[in-house]
Enzyme design. Sequence first.
Site, PDB file in Angstrom:
ATOM      1  N   CYS A 114      20.704  19.662 -14.372  1.00  0.00           N
ATOM      2  CA  CYS A 114      20.211  19.415 -12.983  1.00  0.00           C
ATOM      3  C   CYS A 114      21.194  20.125 -11.874  1.00  0.00           C
ATOM      4  O   CYS A 114      22.373  19.973 -12.062  1.00  0.00           O
ATOM      5  CB  CYS A 114      20.339  18.222 -12.638  1.00  0.00           C
ATOM      6  SG  CYS A 114      19.869  17.726 -11.104  1.00  0.00           S
TER       7      CYS A 114
ATOM      8  N   CYS B  22      15.210  20.680  -6.109  1.00  0.00           N
ATOM      9  CA  CYS B  22      15.416  20.737  -7.791  1.00  0.00           C
ATOM     10  C   CYS B  22      16.046  21.881  -7.993  1.00  0.00           C
ATOM     11  O   CYS B  22      15.483  23.076  -7.755  1.00  0.00           O
ATOM     12  CB  CYS B  22      13.980  20.528  -8.320  1.00  0.00           C
ATOM     13  SG  CYS B  22      14.265  20.953 -10.188  1.00  0.00           S
TER      14      CYS B  22
END
Length: 280
Positions: free
Chosen positions: A70, A209
Amino acid sequence: MKAWKYSGAGNSFVVLDGRSSDCSGYREAQRISALCSAHSTDGLMILSPAEGLDFRMEYFNSDGSGGMMCGNGGRCIVAFADQLGIEPSEPGRYSFVAADGLHTAVVTERNGALKTVSLRMKDVKGAVRYPCLDPIEGVSGWFLDTGTRHFVIFVPDVEAVDVEELGSRVRHHPTFLPQGVNVNFVQPTSFGIKLRTFEKGVEAETLACGTGIVASALAAYVSEAAPAVSIRMGGLRNYNYCVQARRDELSVDFNTGLEGWLASDVHLTGPAELVEEIEI
């Protein structure tokens, strides 16, 4: 037990210090899901020891799934390490391992609880063009793995896209099973790109994101869909994309020309902010 809530461009996480505390119970899907729901976050991270490195980043989506990188989380856990007073083994540069391998990062600015972090992402091998996702009529795009699997769809107006409906359909498309895929809707602009992302594991649109931002910038480059600033660096060329997520602006820069790779020396730069300290 003490924990901290961090936000990376609106992508939020519960973060735990696993160096001295027993965090084993917080690797269980049900507990992760409950904790993320209670504190309205997209995921949970544990900072734990790693031999020969500054720390290990363990990342879990809000549904408890893990095993992926991530980018926004990576920036946040570096800001967390800085907050904890962890001294990087290389002056000014943290080295840590995540699910997709080794990363380095630099805190470039500090302004109280808000920091700017430049995170080196994984090198990216290539991008695969899908001219049509049958039976989703008219949907085409690019598949890339930037530490997490992403599908990038270029659209004329991201505000007009039903991200929840179409994102869910593409995320579960047979082409990408059984792992599934994150889905990015990208609008080329005069300054770079603007995007919205549907994230698997969260199963909804998120405010940002990091791996999706990188995937979208690389797709913009390979498809020549959007402009970028570029300079020649010896035998390589460096590209920089300005990216507007739902709330904040970030940048992606990378080199091209390294044999066998689409992009090398990939960096994601953007905000990482301590939101609050919490008791769990």
